[in-house]
Design a protein around this motif. Sequence first.
Motif, PDB file in Angstrom:
ATOM      1  N   PRO A  82     102.926  63.608  69.545  1.00  6.57           N
ATOM      2  CA  PRO A  82     101.497  62.904  70.198  1.00  6.57           C
ATOM      3  C   PRO A  82     102.589  61.567  69.316  1.00  6.57           C
TER       4      PRO A  82
ATOM      5  N   THR B  63     104.070  53.937  63.909  1.00  9.95           N
ATOM      6  CA  THR B  63     104.504  52.928  62.695  1.00  9.95           C
ATOM      7  C   THR B  63     104.596  53.754  61.836  1.00  9.95           C
TER       8      THR B  63
ATOM      9  N   THR C  15      97.160  52.757  66.074  1.00  8.25           N
ATOM     10  CA  THR C  15      96.225  53.065  66.991  1.00  8.25           C
ATOM     11  C   THR C  15      94.943  53.695  66.235  1.00  8.25           C
TER      12      THR C  15
ATOM     13  N   GLY D 210     101.272  57.544  68.666  1.00 10.40           N
ATOM     14  CA  GLY D 210     100.758  56.501  68.923  1.00 10.40           C
ATOM     15  C   GLY D 210     101.363  54.895  68.920  1.00 10.40           C
ATOM     16  N   GLY D 211     100.974  54.433  67.384  1.00  8.90           N
ATOM     17  CA  GLY D 211     101.404  53.569  67.553  1.00  8.90           C
ATOM     18  C   GLY D 211     103.015  53.270  67.047  1.00  8.90           C
TER      19      GLY D 211
ATOM     20  N   GLN E 105      97.372  47.855  56.632  1.00  7.63           N
ATOM     21  CA  GLN E 105      98.592  46.745  56.575  1.00  7.63           C
ATOM     22  C   GLN E 105      99.066  47.237  57.805  1.00  7.63           C
ATOM     23  N   SER E 106      99.526  47.667  58.531  1.00  7.21           N
ATOM     24  CA  SER E 106      99.651  48.539  60.145  1.00  7.21           C
ATOM     25  C   SER E 106      99.287  47.703  60.884  1.00  7.21           C
TER      26      SER E 106
END
Length: 532
Positions: free
Chosen positions: A118, A123, A192, A120-121, A186-187
């Motif tokens: 999976p 990060t 997400t 998400g973003g 901070q991300s």
Amino acid sequence: MRLWNGWGDEKNNLDFELSASSRAFIEQRIGKSTPLADATLQDALSRVPVSRSPEHRLISTDAEDRLRHCRGQSIPDWLAMRSGDFGTFPDGVAFPETSEDVQEILSFAQDNDLIVIPYGGGTSVCGHITPEPGDKPVITIAMSRMNKLMALDKKSQIATFGAGILGPDVEAQLAKEGYTLGHYPQSWELSTVGGWVASRSSGQQSLRYGRIEKLFAGGRIETLKGTLDIPTFPASSAGPDIREMFMGSEGRMGIITEVKVRVTPIAEQERFYVAFFPSWESGMQATREIIQSGQQLSMMRLSNATETETHLKLAGHERVVNLLNRYLRMRGAGEGKTMFTFGATGSRDQCKSALKLTRKLIGKHRGVYTGSLIGKQWEHSRFRAPYLRHGLWDVGVIVDTMETCLDWSSVPAAVVDMEADIANALSADKEDVHVFTHLSHFYGQGCSVYSTFIFRAGSDYAETMERWKKLKAAGAEAIVRHGGTISHQHGVGIDHAPYLPAEKGVLGIKAIKELCQLFDPDGRMNPGKLVP
Ligand SMILES: Cc1cc2nc3c(=O)[nH]c(=O)nc-3n(C[C@H](O)[C@H](O)[C@H](O)COP(=O)(O)OP(=O)(O)OC[C@H]3O[C@@H](n4cnc5c(N)ncnc54)[C@H](O)[C@@H]3O)c2cc1C
């Protein structure tokens, strides 16, 4: 479009370049540095191997899609992206739009013996999304198209989001209705809501809004064994909480497709302030007293003397900083001073009272309150620090962080050892490391300790990686020795996995592994992460 080998957007106009004085300061601390050569996107794409994925309507095998969903934002990720030597790639990237699509991909993975990651973003800073080498084709499931506010129950203050929605979209969609989630890691710009749950994230204003554990009310999870709908309850005493099993599951048990979060009306007022304490000890004592006296603040951060000095030097406003330093020295906060940033959020009356009581405790510890001007600067640049990595990279300087959370009685010694061990980790190579620390995410029982370290890139990528490994191990071992958690907010992934048994114990690790196995008996969900 997102940068393929760094932080932010290709078109964003944030100025990455370090000022001459910032460069001089860093050079004085770690010496002159030489940048590493960056690969071009074309170089990197030429190394993407032929896909082994069977065809599916939702899966792209395009080389660029695969490259862009291959890595996160850790230093090993940066070294892979910047050198163009990614090592492993997913064989395909799936772009589901509904929970049913996700279930379809999982069934496809089962039928075709595929590995699933999976995404998400992207990060992650611990290697969460890097494919492991192996014989089975790997499909990364990008959640980016599941990005809507699906429902808002204003009466119960619960919002339902598609798990792939990014932080700014969460807030923009809620703001239209007068609500906020208030979760600001901070991300935030690139991470997400599903990723926050899967890696147990913590936002800068967790004092007011709570960590994701408090905000995550329920949702929908697709697993290889079927769908789990987790209902929302304000509270429950009906046995172990299923939400807890999936928070921090790091993609090992299933895919979170819908997230129900607890929201609140946008506060009437929010302001950030700064004070300076004469020493680290006085700052620590004051912040502990502030949190333990139950002030209604929304955030607190205490920078140690080196972090304070570094931030003031890198701020770039030399004349103003000199004036500030002179004023602070006159008021008793000279050499060794520590910067305390705090925020008050709520109704005007709540903010007024929180500020008044906090100022009283600041004064008790001889702190110098400077008002909201520097606090405004912090607010303005609160998501800017990740961009600074570009400016440093361009001059051959690498920055990374280690973070933990400990009881108050363990904090002072842990800070000393974390800093010393990281600073000395490259002494055999005669390399200086600039290390500084802040305390944040305060709790009655303790706080999170966050150390940043800056070092020179090696003569090539391999040497830089060796330096990073030594620094990471030194910080992690110091944390374990002091009984801290291996991560307060970044999660486990690959990089922290060796240190997890120290905090969970043999039986604890067995329980986590068996839970993963229950949902994923063949070990196809994000293998190698959390509990390899
Ligand atoms: C500059 C910077 C600053 C950061 N600051 C913070 C901070 O202040 N606080 C903090 O907590 N973290 C911080 N992080 C770490 C990171 O942003 C968080 O861990 C974040 O929660 C990851 O979210 P993501 O959507 O990017 O997830 P990803 O990085 O894509 O994935 C993280 C993990 O979650 C899994 N996952 C993602 N989405 C799903 C899903 N829908 N279902 C199941 N599993 C899923 C992935 O498989 C992976 O194991 C920072 C990172 C960077 C680079």
